[in-house]
Design a protein around this motif. Structure first.
Motif, short mmCIF file in Angstrom:
data_model
loop_
_atom_site.label_atom_id
_atom_site.label_comp_id
_atom_site.label_asym_id
_atom_site.label_seq_id
_atom_site.Cartn_x
_atom_site.Cartn_y
_atom_site.Cartn_z
N GLU A 68 0.80 -1.22 0.00
CA GLU A 68 0.00 0.00 0.00
C GLU A 68 0.84 1.28 0.00
N GLU A 69 1.81 1.34 0.89
CA GLU A 69 2.50 2.61 1.09
C GLU A 69 3.67 2.80 0.12
N SER A 70 4.43 1.72 -0.13
CA SER A 70 5.67 1.85 -0.91
C SER A 70 5.54 1.45 -2.37
N GLY A 71 4.39 0.92 -2.77
CA GLY A 71 4.24 0.49 -4.15
C GLY A 71 4.92 -0.84 -4.39
N VAL A 72 5.69 -0.96 -5.51
CA VAL A 72 6.32 -2.23 -5.86
C VAL A 72 7.78 -2.22 -5.41
N VAL A 73 8.18 -3.28 -4.72
CA VAL A 73 9.53 -3.38 -4.14
C VAL A 73 10.10 -4.76 -4.49
N GLY A 74 11.32 -4.81 -5.00
CA GLY A 74 11.97 -6.09 -5.30
C GLY A 74 11.57 -6.62 -6.67
N ASP A 75 12.27 -7.69 -7.12
CA ASP A 75 11.97 -8.22 -8.45
C ASP A 75 12.04 -9.75 -8.50
N GLY A 76 11.70 -10.38 -7.38
CA GLY A 76 11.69 -11.84 -7.35
C GLY A 76 10.59 -12.42 -8.23
N GLU A 77 10.63 -13.73 -8.40
CA GLU A 77 9.59 -14.39 -9.23
C GLU A 77 8.27 -14.53 -8.48
N THR A 78 8.37 -14.83 -7.20
CA THR A 78 7.16 -14.95 -6.40
C THR A 78 6.67 -13.55 -6.02
N ILE A 79 5.38 -13.34 -6.23
CA ILE A 79 4.79 -12.04 -5.91
C ILE A 79 4.11 -12.09 -4.55
N VAL A 80 4.33 -11.04 -3.77
CA VAL A 80 3.62 -10.89 -2.49
C VAL A 80 2.81 -9.61 -2.53
N ALA A 81 1.52 -9.72 -2.26
CA ALA A 81 0.69 -8.52 -2.06
C ALA A 81 0.49 -8.34 -0.57
#
Lengths: 255, 255
Positions: A68-81
């Motif tokens: 919510e606050e920081s947007g998209v962080v990191g570039d791994g294959e597994t996505i965490v929301a």
């Protein structure tokens, strides 16, 4: 990433966030605006504390995190929301109804989720799903009612509905889990802004939708459309109906 | 009866009810219907447990008690209106938002109240008023906002309102106290049955109305009429608006 690892990470985050958030919940400090979040809403101090703790732990792993606050962080294959604190208003006012929600996905679409976790940070009640859904480790399932005179959570009623009882507690992640475990019969969010867009963001609801689906819920947009092809992006907005299968069609007709 | 005695009795009842109710809150047993209450709604087991404890203590004193499940009990000069468990649905489902409410009056009218007590039975937070109003012993006051884009509790929205945020927690006694202490800006109940009668009963709201008034709230019917001449009877029903003084007229216009 294995399901067992996702659970371990989620639980560690939730426990640490719970301690930190409860230290300042209800204080004037908690509700001070410290920045504008990447989602376009103000970040309160209590949000920032929660997200900092969650991100520190998540960043030890190879993940792409959408939050919510920081947007998209990191570039791994597994996505965490991640919604580090769902129910900021409640937490900042000391109302015991706020949660943390996170889910793990193999793909960019909601249908790729393989693990979800929601924790009531006021009571410590823990929901998770690895394909089956659990509340404090016990299997849960949605209500089987087919009566629209039901117990509904709805943001926000805009006319008279046939529901028996209406509640609005202020943490959609937790409220959708309360449909998953049969405490309520449905969760509905019909709100829209001036452009007809909904209010719910992907990190608000994806974890709890996975938990609800695996507890037997039917989930759709207000038009009855499937949501699982929706993507983990910052700008997606949702208007949704979550209920047991016996009620879903009937509620679509009512709405 | 002195105010100090009313506080002592109220606190003793609330502590005993809290222990007993929390022992079965969230269990299947809690929500079993055991009888039909004198108010015409079903009495659940958890209601009965709460009322039995409260009445046992109240009957040691010379009081006339008006209560949800048993109707009118005793014939003392001082009147007590008692809701032994406000938020039965929440308590029976284990949702941490339910309360006990009682008030003491010198006369048959709400204007005769001299002491009121409301306790959040899930958190233990205690509200009372002896002419001044307190939350856990600290003086409270209502919000001073004059902006209708406010934080509202409303049973139930029947169209789009200008409110910033809407909540419906399910215990009106506690929710009115959350207006008294400024957590929310207003409490509104516009519900009516087929005959145009409201849903709130005298024991649901009288204690919290006294607490709200003495915290600076303006209180009226939806037509702006005073409520203090209303009587402690089983068949009175209310539709009400409670808010800070700066907001009251504006909200009457909105409703």
């Amino acid at each position: 990433m294995k399901v067992s690892e996702a659970l371990e990470i989620s639980r560690k985050i939730a426990e640490d966030v719970e301690k930190a958030v409860n230290r300042i919940a209800g204080s004037r400090e908690a509700g001070v605006t410290v920045a504008m979040g990447k989602d376009g809403t103000p970040t309160k101090k209590i949000d920032r504390i929660a997200e900092d703790i969650a991100l520190k732990i998540l960043r030890e792993h190879d993940l792409k995190i959408i939050t919510e606050e920081s947007g998209v962080v990191g570039d791994g294959e597994t996505i965490v929301a991640l919604d580090p604190l769902d129910g900021t208003f409640n937490a900042s006012r000391g109302i015991p109804f706020y949660s943390i929600a996170l889910c793990f996905s193999k793909t960019e679409a909601l249908g790729g989720m393989f693990f979800a976790y929601v924790r009531d940070l006021a009571s410590g009640t823990e929901y998770h799903s690895d394909g089956k859904s659990y509340r404090n480790g016990e299997r849960i399932k949605v209500s089987e009612t087919d009566d629209v005179r039901c117990n509904a959570i709805i943001y926000y009623p805009d006319r008279i509905y046939p529901f028996r009882r209406i509640r609005v507690f202020g943490s959609s992640a937790l409220e959708i889990c309360m449909v998953a475990d049969g405490t309520f019969d449905c969760f509905i969010d019909i709100r829209k802004d001036g452009n007809g867009r909904g209010y719910l963001r992907v990190f608000d609801i994806s974890a709890s939708l996975f938990i609800a689906r695996n507890a037997g819920a039917e989930i759709s947009s207000l038009d009855g459309d499937d949501l699982w092809k929706k993507r983990f992006t910052m700008d997606e907005r949702f208007r949704i109906l979550v209920s047991g299968k016996n009620l879903h069609e009937k509620l679509l007709d009512v709405l």
